[in-house]
Design a protein around this motif. Structure first.
Motif, PDB file in Angstrom:
ATOM      1  N   GLU A   1      42.890  40.785   4.200  1.00  0.00           N
ATOM      2  CA  GLU A   1      41.978  40.379   3.122  1.00  0.00           C
ATOM      3  C   GLU A   1      41.599  41.547   2.217  1.00  0.00           C
ATOM      4  OE1 GLU A   1      39.752  36.377   4.679  1.00  0.00           O
ATOM      5  OE2 GLU A   1      38.593  38.229   4.755  1.00  0.00           O
ATOM      6  N   ALA A   2      42.592  42.302   1.778  1.00  0.00           N
ATOM      7  CA  ALA A   2      42.315  43.469   0.931  1.00  0.00           C
ATOM      8  C   ALA A   2      41.502  43.097  -0.308  1.00  0.00           C
ATOM      9  CB  ALA A   2      43.632  44.135   0.524  1.00  0.00           C
ATOM     10  N   TYR A   3      41.722  41.864  -0.816  1.00  0.00           N
ATOM     11  CA  TYR A   3      41.097  41.463  -2.084  1.00  0.00           C
ATOM     12  C   TYR A   3      39.979  40.445  -1.896  1.00  0.00           C
ATOM     13  CZ  TYR A   3      45.277  43.786  -3.800  1.00  0.00           C
ATOM     14  OH  TYR A   3      46.250  44.717  -4.046  1.00  0.00           O
ATOM     15  N   ALA A   4      39.552  40.210  -0.654  1.00  0.00           N
ATOM     16  CA  ALA A   4      38.639  39.091  -0.370  1.00  0.00           C
ATOM     17  C   ALA A   4      37.288  39.223  -1.061  1.00  0.00           C
ATOM     18  CB  ALA A   4      38.443  38.947   1.138  1.00  0.00           C
ATOM     19  N   ASP A   5      36.839  40.464  -1.350  1.00  0.00           N
ATOM     20  CA  ASP A   5      35.529  40.605  -1.992  1.00  0.00           C
ATOM     21  C   ASP A   5      35.499  39.953  -3.376  1.00  0.00           C
ATOM     22  OD1 ASP A   5      34.087  41.919   0.033  1.00  0.00           O
ATOM     23  OD2 ASP A   5      34.929  43.861  -0.539  1.00  0.00           O
ATOM     24  N   PHE A   6      36.656  39.779  -3.990  1.00  0.00           N
ATOM     25  CA  PHE A   6      36.724  39.162  -5.320  1.00  0.00           C
ATOM     26  C   PHE A   6      36.922  37.649  -5.246  1.00  0.00           C
ATOM     27  CE2 PHE A   6      38.692  43.439  -5.580  1.00  0.00           C
ATOM     28  CZ  PHE A   6      37.735  44.062  -6.360  1.00  0.00           C
ATOM     29  N   ALA A   7      36.997  37.099  -4.017  1.00  0.00           N
ATOM     30  CA  ALA A   7      37.329  35.681  -3.825  1.00  0.00           C
ATOM     31  C   ALA A   7      36.075  34.856  -3.548  1.00  0.00           C
ATOM     32  CB  ALA A   7      38.322  35.533  -2.675  1.00  0.00           C
ATOM     33  N   GLY A   8      36.182  33.553  -3.771  1.00  0.00           N
ATOM     34  CA  GLY A   8      35.054  32.661  -3.526  1.00  0.00           C
ATOM     35  C   GLY A   8      34.776  32.471  -2.050  1.00  0.00           C
ATOM     36  N   ASP A   9      35.787  32.624  -1.219  1.00  0.00           N
ATOM     37  CA  ASP A   9      35.626  32.402   0.214  1.00  0.00           C
ATOM     38  C   ASP A   9      36.488  33.412   0.962  1.00  0.00           C
ATOM     39  OD1 ASP A   9      34.666  31.231   2.495  1.00  0.00           O
ATOM     40  OD2 ASP A   9      35.884  29.405   2.348  1.00  0.00           O
ATOM     41  N   ASN A  10      36.255  33.543   2.271  1.00  0.00           N
ATOM     42  CA  ASN A  10      37.106  34.418   3.087  1.00  0.00           C
ATOM     43  C   ASN A  10      37.083  33.907   4.523  1.00  0.00           C
ATOM     44  OD1 ASN A  10      35.070  35.925   4.800  1.00  0.00           O
ATOM     45  ND2 ASN A  10      34.284  36.336   2.729  1.00  0.00           N
ATOM     46  N   ALA A  11      37.895  34.517   5.376  1.00  0.00           N
ATOM     47  CA  ALA A  11      38.112  33.987   6.728  1.00  0.00           C
ATOM     48  C   ALA A  11      37.385  34.790   7.803  1.00  0.00           C
ATOM     49  CB  ALA A  11      39.611  33.946   7.021  1.00  0.00           C
ATOM     50  N   LEU A  12      36.479  35.692   7.391  1.00  0.00           N
ATOM     51  CA  LEU A  12      35.869  36.609   8.360  1.00  0.00           C
ATOM     52  C   LEU A  12      35.184  35.861   9.512  1.00  0.00           C
ATOM     53  CD1 LEU A  12      35.384  39.528   9.091  1.00  0.00           C
ATOM     54  CD2 LEU A  12      33.410  39.556   7.583  1.00  0.00           C
ATOM     55  N   ALA A  13      34.488  34.759   9.179  1.00  0.00           N
ATOM     56  CA  ALA A  13      33.737  34.047  10.226  1.00  0.00           C
ATOM     57  C   ALA A  13      34.661  33.437  11.278  1.00  0.00           C
ATOM     58  CB  ALA A  13      32.868  32.963   9.589  1.00  0.00           C
ATOM     59  N   LEU A  14      35.934  33.287  10.946  1.00  0.00           N
ATOM     60  CA  LEU A  14      36.866  32.669  11.901  1.00  0.00           C
ATOM     61  C   LEU A  14      37.150  33.560  13.116  1.00  0.00           C
ATOM     62  CD1 LEU A  14      39.518  30.872   9.651  1.00  0.00           C
ATOM     63  CD2 LEU A  14      37.243  30.127  10.360  1.00  0.00           C
ATOM     64  N   VAL A  15      36.797  34.852  13.043  1.00  0.00           N
ATOM     65  CA  VAL A  15      37.006  35.702  14.235  1.00  0.00           C
ATOM     66  C   VAL A  15      36.095  35.241  15.379  1.00  0.00           C
ATOM     67  CG1 VAL A  15      37.764  37.734  12.924  1.00  0.00           C
ATOM     68  CG2 VAL A  15      35.362  37.532  13.609  1.00  0.00           C
ATOM     69  N   HIS A  16      35.060  34.487  15.056  1.00  0.00           N
ATOM     70  CA  HIS A  16      34.212  33.954  16.128  1.00  0.00           C
ATOM     71  C   HIS A  16      34.809  32.677  16.738  1.00  0.00           C
ATOM     72  CE1 HIS A  16      31.287  36.911  14.942  1.00  0.00           C
ATOM     73  NE2 HIS A  16      31.269  36.439  13.714  1.00  0.00           N
ATOM     74  N   GLU A  17      35.803  32.101  16.075  1.00  0.00           N
ATOM     75  CA  GLU A  17      36.440  30.868  16.566  1.00  0.00           C
ATOM     76  C   GLU A  17      37.750  31.126  17.293  1.00  0.00           C
ATOM     77  OE1 GLU A  17      37.031  27.589  13.775  1.00  0.00           O
ATOM     78  OE2 GLU A  17      35.359  28.367  12.579  1.00  0.00           O
ATOM     79  N   PHE A  18      38.486  32.171  16.872  1.00  0.00           N
ATOM     80  CA  PHE A  18      39.846  32.375  17.387  1.00  0.00           C
ATOM     81  C   PHE A  18      39.986  33.760  18.016  1.00  0.00           C
ATOM     82  CE2 PHE A  18      40.238  29.191  14.099  1.00  0.00           C
ATOM     83  CZ  PHE A  18      40.996  28.225  14.745  1.00  0.00           C
ATOM     84  N   ASP A  19      40.527  33.790  19.228  1.00  0.00           N
ATOM     85  CA  ASP A  19      40.674  35.100  19.887  1.00  0.00           C
ATOM     86  C   ASP A  19      42.052  35.700  19.635  1.00  0.00           C
ATOM     87  OD1 ASP A  19      42.347  33.689  21.529  1.00  0.00           O
ATOM     88  OD2 ASP A  19      41.122  33.892  23.326  1.00  0.00           O
ATOM     89  N   ASN A  20      42.848  35.095  18.752  1.00  0.00           N
ATOM     90  CA  ASN A  20      44.142  35.693  18.378  1.00  0.00           C
ATOM     91  C   ASN A  20      44.180  36.028  16.887  1.00  0.00           C
ATOM     92  OD1 ASN A  20      44.171  33.051  17.460  1.00  0.00           O
ATOM     93  ND2 ASN A  20      46.368  32.755  17.828  1.00  0.00           N
ATOM     94  N   LEU A  21      42.990  36.210  16.307  1.00  0.00           N
ATOM     95  CA  LEU A  21      42.882  36.432  14.857  1.00  0.00           C
ATOM     96  C   LEU A  21      42.300  37.812  14.567  1.00  0.00           C
ATOM     97  CD1 LEU A  21      42.942  35.195  11.940  1.00  0.00           C
ATOM     98  CD2 LEU A  21      40.579  34.450  12.370  1.00  0.00           C
ATOM     99  N   ILE A  22      42.930  38.530  13.656  1.00  0.00           N
ATOM    100  CA  ILE A  22      42.421  39.834  13.202  1.00  0.00           C
ATOM    101  C   ILE A  22      42.305  39.787  11.683  1.00  0.00           C
ATOM    102  CG2 ILE A  22      42.883  42.318  13.058  1.00  0.00           C
ATOM    103  CD1 ILE A  22      44.614  41.976  15.621  1.00  0.00           C
ATOM    104  N   ILE A  23      41.113  40.127  11.175  1.00  0.00           N
ATOM    105  CA  ILE A  23      40.886  40.171   9.727  1.00  0.00           C
ATOM    106  C   ILE A  23      40.870  41.640   9.297  1.00  0.00           C
ATOM    107  CG2 ILE A  23      39.286  39.594   7.844  1.00  0.00           C
ATOM    108  CD1 ILE A  23      40.198  37.077   9.144  1.00  0.00           C
ATOM    109  N   LEU A  24      41.637  41.960   8.270  1.00  0.00           N
ATOM    110  CA  LEU A  24      41.648  43.332   7.759  1.00  0.00           C
ATOM    111  C   LEU A  24      40.978  43.404   6.391  1.00  0.00           C
ATOM    112  CD1 LEU A  24      45.238  44.629   8.642  1.00  0.00           C
ATOM    113  CD2 LEU A  24      43.119  44.798   9.971  1.00  0.00           C
TER     114      LEU A  24
END
Lengths: 353, 353
Positions: A186-209
């Motif tokens: 998610e290099a550009y996520a700060d400029f986006a309306g939404d992002n996937a950061l909260a999904l790290v609490h749902e999935f144990d095979n997910l890494i957000i960068l």
């Protein structure tokens, strides 16, 4: 005596050397819109913090905190997670490599959409993994790829260079179907309306960068962040270079992250100028991909080739990005800059046309 | 859904997490002689150069030179080689990893003497190589090891923690006999009477590593240098993280390397205090290994256990290094400090004894 270079691993020997991106020579008056850097300097608090260290420079003889604990704490606080769920890297580039070294055994498969970040195949080759490059669209649409046999999936969201975001529903489904690790870059996520950061609490095979190189105006400082469940961070932590962030990078990144008001100012400006640039180019007959990032991918009007426009703009003092990849050769990627830079660019395009 | 952590490579999962070295809490009055940092701050030119960048901090939004070319040029100039024979790393730790990733295929053998740097086996395990740990002495003497089947050899010279240097004749013979790459890790070479740097012009399977963490007083900045024939550097360059050194690390390292007078001042002071400390400890009945580094390895007089002395010194406000490894448990490694620190240490030892 045999030649030492023959001891090089075959994967490495067969690779091309790294070709650095085009950089204007120091002092040149070029307007640089080709590498998605911030149009604004970093928060002034960064310079204050680093200058403070330099005033008592004896601390520089000491090793920095190998764990970047204070930086992790601040990153966790502003991201709604625990510091055990955060890793800091020497740019998110280091974290991409660390993820490969942690999870991918020789000959295991690493997948990503093409086009996306050109470093993925390079790092996969160094690791000795198999590359599975997937077309971004099937019959013109985004689709859920077949995930059979994929150990690691790199998903760039917002996508570069096209600028659209994958929805959290899409990311959820991919994480669920994948029998491996999903990295959402998610290099550009700060400029986006939404992002996937909260999904790290749902999935144990997910890494957000994330990175401080774009929205924080700190490409010089090489600081990236990774977010995941603590159990994954623990494994990544074993593999990263043990003192991977120097003291000034840690101190500077802490100051930048702590100044969220400044980040919001930068983001608001970029979004406003993205709209202005998009509208102005549409008025000139360009097709503009809707963007969630700090760049726009645009296709010039019929009769104007992207490759020619790029060359003409360079002659006029503007660097924009052309990709020779057949899927992208019809367009150009332009970094969003200050209003004055955007207006000069529009004038230059009018003069060329 | 399966637990994501199970996707971790078995080599990584079985490794212990990294345990950072003992660091006094900020503001504590402890005298830190346990990690071989410089007793002097870095050259004042480092602070001037970095503060200058901060005065025009807009440059921080730009990517730094991915190749660290100016840093390589300065390093080449003071080392009598071409800049194509130099690579710069995020500490020499990054260069150790890059060497492994460049030359060592899964299950190939990596050798080093034990005791030496404890990071070698960790990085070898991450790479998936086989570890061949060789005893440092055979019948009390240094010897030429059997090099059969060894792809990569890490030789620490001056040795840590004992402090002696391998002669250039020894290194020549090892480079010649080895059917692989020889890395001579010269972290402490600036404090030694001789070094092996010139041998990179004789052997095309030799890599010399240096660091700015010790003699340059810049452990905080994470800058290491590698020297070899250009053909090897070219391969290493493909494997390092592409933007591996941030702008401030490059600028600071350039300023430090350019100030060779300051380096000589630091080195002279350390050598003088090394002699003073060695003589004072010998007067107290310690056995002192002759050292070419910025530390001494000492064995307390009979009746005084090293482990007990270390604990007593810590209570008195001094951190020195004890190794539980059976080959080293008879002694302590003490970093050479300022005269006042050394005199306080001697007094403390007298009071304990």
């Amino acid at each position: 005596m045999s030649s030492g270079v023959n001891y090089t691993r075959s994967e490495v020997r067969q690779m091309a050397g790294y070709v650095p991106g085009q950089q204007p020579s120091p002092g040149s008056r070029i307007i640089k819109l080709n590498t998605n850097e911030s149009p604004l300097p970093p928060s002034p608090k960064v310079a204050v913090a680093i200058t403070d260290v330099m005033r008592n420079d004896s601390i520089m003889r000491r090793y920095p905190d190998p764990q970047s604990m204070e930086l992790r704490r601040i990153a966790a606080r502003i991201s709604g997670c625990q510091s055990s769920q955060v890793i800091a890297g020497n740019g998110s580039d280091e974290l991409l490599r660390v993820v490969l070294d942690t999870f991918v055994e020789k000959d295991e498969t690493v997948a990503f959409f093409s086009p996306s970040y050109s470093l993925y195949p390079v790092l996969t080759r160094i690791r000795g993994g198999r590359i599975k490059s997937l077309p971004l669209f099937q019959e013109g649409s985004i689709y859920q790829p077949d995930t059979d046999g994929i150990k690691l999936f790199f998903l760039t969201s917002p996508n570069a260079p096209l600028g659209f975001s994958f929805s959290n529903d899409y990311i959820r489904e991919l994480a669920q179907r994948l029998n491996g690790i999903l990295v959402v870059d998610e290099a550009y996520a700060d400029f986006a309306g939404d992002n996937a950061l909260a999904l790290v609490h749902e999935f144990d095979n997910l890494i957000i960068l994330r990175t401080l190189s774009k929205s924080y105006g700190l490409a010089s400082l090489r600081v990236g962040l990774g977010f995941a469940v603590s159990a994954l961070i623990e494994q990544l932590d074993k593999v990263r270079d043990s003192y991977n962030l120097d003291r000034l990078a840690q101190i500077g990144a802490q100051a930048a992250l702590a100044d969220q008001d400044y980040l919001q100012k930068t983001v608001s400006l970029v979004i406003k100028e993205r709209q202005h640039l998009s509208a102005a180019l549409q008025d000139l007959g360009f097709k503009v991909e809707p963007s969630q990032a700090n760049f726009v991918f645009v296709t010039p009007p019929q009769g104007c080739l992207a490759v020619d426009l790029q060359a003409a703009l360079e002659k006029s003092g503007f660097l924009v990005r052309y990709f020779s990849n057949p899927d992208l050769a019809h367009g150009l990627r332009i970094t969003v800059g200050l209003r004055s830079e955007m207006d000069q660019l529009i004038d230059a395009i009018k003069n060329i046309g």
